[in-house]
Design a protein around this motif. Structure first.
Motif, PDB file in Angstrom:
ATOM      1  N   GLU A 132      30.403  10.778   7.191  1.00  0.00           N
ATOM      2  CA  GLU A 132      29.507  10.793   8.349  1.00  0.00           C
ATOM      3  C   GLU A 132      29.060  12.209   8.716  1.00  0.00           C
ATOM      4  O   GLU A 132      27.983  12.397   9.282  1.00  0.00           O
ATOM      5  CB  GLU A 132      30.183  10.120   9.541  1.00  0.00           C
ATOM      6  CG  GLU A 132      30.449   8.634   9.353  1.00  0.00           C
ATOM      7  CD  GLU A 132      29.164   7.852   9.102  1.00  0.00           C
ATOM      8  OE1 GLU A 132      28.415   7.620  10.070  1.00  0.00           O
ATOM      9  OE2 GLU A 132      28.903   7.496   7.935  1.00  0.00           O
ATOM     10  N   LEU A 133      29.875  13.191   8.396  1.00  0.00           N
ATOM     11  CA  LEU A 133      29.461  14.585   8.581  1.00  0.00           C
ATOM     12  C   LEU A 133      28.401  14.976   7.560  1.00  0.00           C
ATOM     13  O   LEU A 133      27.429  15.675   7.884  1.00  0.00           O
ATOM     14  CB  LEU A 133      30.676  15.510   8.463  1.00  0.00           C
ATOM     15  CG  LEU A 133      31.709  15.435   9.585  1.00  0.00           C
ATOM     16  CD1 LEU A 133      33.000  16.141   9.169  1.00  0.00           C
ATOM     17  CD2 LEU A 133      31.171  16.065  10.872  1.00  0.00           C
ATOM     18  N   GLU A 134      28.586  14.538   6.339  1.00  0.00           N
ATOM     19  CA  GLU A 134      27.669  14.908   5.267  1.00  0.00           C
ATOM     20  C   GLU A 134      26.310  14.217   5.393  1.00  0.00           C
ATOM     21  O   GLU A 134      25.280  14.795   5.038  1.00  0.00           O
ATOM     22  CB  GLU A 134      28.285  14.562   3.909  1.00  0.00           C
ATOM     23  CG  GLU A 134      29.444  15.458   3.489  1.00  0.00           C
ATOM     24  CD  GLU A 134      28.999  16.798   2.945  1.00  0.00           C
ATOM     25  OE1 GLU A 134      28.413  17.582   3.723  1.00  0.00           O
ATOM     26  OE2 GLU A 134      29.230  17.064   1.756  1.00  0.00           O
ATOM     27  N   ASN A 135      26.279  12.978   5.901  1.00  0.00           N
ATOM     28  CA  ASN A 135      25.001  12.255   5.936  1.00  0.00           C
ATOM     29  C   ASN A 135      24.202  12.492   7.215  1.00  0.00           C
ATOM     30  O   ASN A 135      23.128  11.909   7.403  1.00  0.00           O
ATOM     31  CB  ASN A 135      25.208  10.755   5.701  1.00  0.00           C
ATOM     32  CG  ASN A 135      26.030  10.084   6.794  1.00  0.00           C
ATOM     33  OD1 ASN A 135      26.086  10.564   7.921  1.00  0.00           O
ATOM     34  ND2 ASN A 135      26.668   8.959   6.464  1.00  0.00           N
ATOM     35  N   GLY A 136      24.704  13.339   8.105  1.00  0.00           N
ATOM     36  CA  GLY A 136      23.965  13.683   9.304  1.00  0.00           C
ATOM     37  C   GLY A 136      24.098  12.707  10.449  1.00  0.00           C
ATOM     38  O   GLY A 136      23.412  12.847  11.468  1.00  0.00           O
ATOM     39  N   ASN A 137      24.988  11.734  10.321  1.00  0.00           N
ATOM     40  CA  ASN A 137      25.204  10.800  11.425  1.00  0.00           C
ATOM     41  C   ASN A 137      26.117  11.381  12.507  1.00  0.00           C
ATOM     42  O   ASN A 137      26.040  10.985  13.661  1.00  0.00           O
ATOM     43  CB  ASN A 137      25.811   9.488  10.905  1.00  0.00           C
ATOM     44  CG  ASN A 137      24.792   8.640  10.177  1.00  0.00           C
ATOM     45  OD1 ASN A 137      23.588   8.793  10.384  1.00  0.00           O
ATOM     46  ND2 ASN A 137      25.254   7.763   9.301  1.00  0.00           N
TER      47      ASN A 137
END
Length: 455
Positions: free
Chosen positions: A272-277
């Motif tokens: 979730e940090l990597e996908n911008g959420n």
């Protein structure tokens, strides 16, 4: 907390071990309630008087990168004290220390210990008030308070772990949200709502799913407001306007679906940090390990700022975790071990070797800052700007934030045991099953009955 950026598994495992060890201490550890009032001068460690003291000391540290850092400083220590031999041992402290102190067999002269465990061992430790006296005015007050039991100080403060707001600057900029305009937690909620409107599938603010770490983060928020779960006498003070305010904020995040529920740096959290959420992470400085090691897709996009304040003009940081060095009374040469820790923490050569550029950390140790304020000078960085934070000068941000942390109190011996109640009830609230008021009432009753009254 055991910060170990190159070995995340060890650090995360140590979190659980600390909780389990402390739970055992709550049940069967030493009773410290009467120790402070009965303290005599013989309980206070005195520094050696010889110009060149001689002897041999045994120092316990956890295995890992910090062990290697401290080990590398021994040669410099011996340049100043050539007649003191240091036996530096990597030990599973949480598993071994309690039995060692109870039996009095092969007791080390110095031990690296989580602040949350100091009060539970206080009867077995030297009061360091006298040896720390020349330095105590220049040590972060929160750290002195965290290791104070009664009238004694039972730890040589090591690190300061200021809470910071880490944020994905690139994602927020693309969504038209200005993170630098965030001054208060109300501003943070507004920024999260604006980001979610621009990125509908997002849940911008981290909500911790671990009971232990959730309670630790809760205490970071409370530290900003100058309070904590227990007062200076170990009495519970959860039922307060401060905790109601914090819990209401967290409940708002969950009820408005503004939060990502995940355990700290678990696979879900990382995704979730990597996908911008998930773009806002209020956490201790040691979160900076993530963009440096675990977030290759967004490394360089992240930045750090001071935490929002709970009210205009309020403190912009609170303490989250921390460790100190303790000196057991049964150690053969505790007074010589004090010289080692004095060099490590209060001699420029020592603290520069710990936090500065070295073979273990080529750009410096950047997952904490010194608790000794002259070493934590914003204008004299010990570690380099961090490429994974876009070249940001995290030293300046962290030391400025750390200087704002209000004084606190000693961490009560029942703190870790409270995770079964407060930490668990906090998770129930984030599940939508309890209100903030119910968390306060239920947790207070359970902690008082099952932990405090049984001491």
């Amino acid at each position: 907390m055991n910060r170990n950026p190159k070995r995340p598994g060890l650090r995360l495992a140590a979190v659980g071990a600390t909780a389990l060890a402390a739970l055992a201490l709550t049940a069967c550890g030493p009773d410290i309630t009467a120790g402070a009032d009965d303290e005599t001068a013989s309980d206070r460690l005195q520094a050696p008087t010889a110009e060149q003291p001689e002897g041999e000391i045994t120092i316990w540290d956890r295995s890992g990168d910090l062990y290697e850092v401290f080990d590398a400083v021994i040669d410099e220590f011996n340049e100043k004290y050539p007649n003191i031999k240091v036996n530096h041992e990597a030990v599973d402290i949480n598993a071994k220390l309690q039995n060692t102190l109870i039996t009095g067999t092969d007791v080390p002269d110095g031990v690296f210990l989580d602040d949350a465990l100091v009060s539970g061992f206080a009867d077995h430790l030297w009061d360091l008030s006298d040896v720390l006296d020349p330095y105590v005015g220049d040590i972060a007050p929160q750290k002195i308070d965290a290791t104070t039991v009664g009238d004694g100080i039972y730890g040589v403060p090591y690190d300061l772990n200021p809470g910071l707001l880490f944020y994905n600057a690139a994602a927020l900029d693309a969504a038209g949200v200005d993170a630098t305009a965030i001054d208060t937690y109300d501003d943070l909620l507004d920024a999260a709502r604006a980001y979610q409107e621009a990125v509908p599938e997002s849940h911008p603010i981290h909500l911790e799913q671990s009971a232990f770490l959730g309670q630790l983060q809760l205490e970071m928020y409370a530290s900003q407001l100058g309070t904590s779960i227990g007062d200076a006498d170990g009495e519970l003070r959860l039922d307060s306007p401060e905790y109601e305010q914090i819990l209401t904020f967290l409940d708002t995040v969950q009820s408005e679906d503004l939060g990502t529920r995940a355990e700290y740096l678990s696979p879900t959290d990382i995704a979730e940090l990597e996908n911008g959420n998930q773009v806002f992470y209020p956490w201790a400085i040691w979160f900076d390990f993530a963009p440096q090691q675990l977030l290759p897709e967004t490394s360089g996009d992240w930045r750090a700022m001071e935490l929002p304040a709970w009210e205009d003009g309020g403190a912009r940081s609170g303490a989250m975790g921390g460790s100190s060095f303790v000196l057991p009374k049964e150690g053969e040469n505790s007074e010589l071990a004090w010289l080692f820790y004095e060099f490590l923490m209060y001699d420029e050569a020592g603290y520069s070797a710990v936090w500065g550029i070295n073979d273990i950390y080529p750009t410096g140790l950047n997952t904490s800052i010194p608790a000794y304020l002259p070493a934590a000078d914003p204008a004299k960085p010990l570690f380099d700007p961090i490429e994974a934070l876009g070249g940001q000068d995290l030293w300046e941000v962290a030391t400025t934030a750390g200087a704002q942390i209000p004084s606190g109190t000693a961490i009560p011996s029942w703190w870790n045991g409270a995770v079964d109640y407060l930490g668990t009830d906090l998770q129930k609230m984030l599940d939508g099953d309890l209100t903030p008021a119910e968390v306060i009432t239920d947790s207070s009753d359970a902690i008082q009955t099952n932990l405090i009254d049984r001491q």
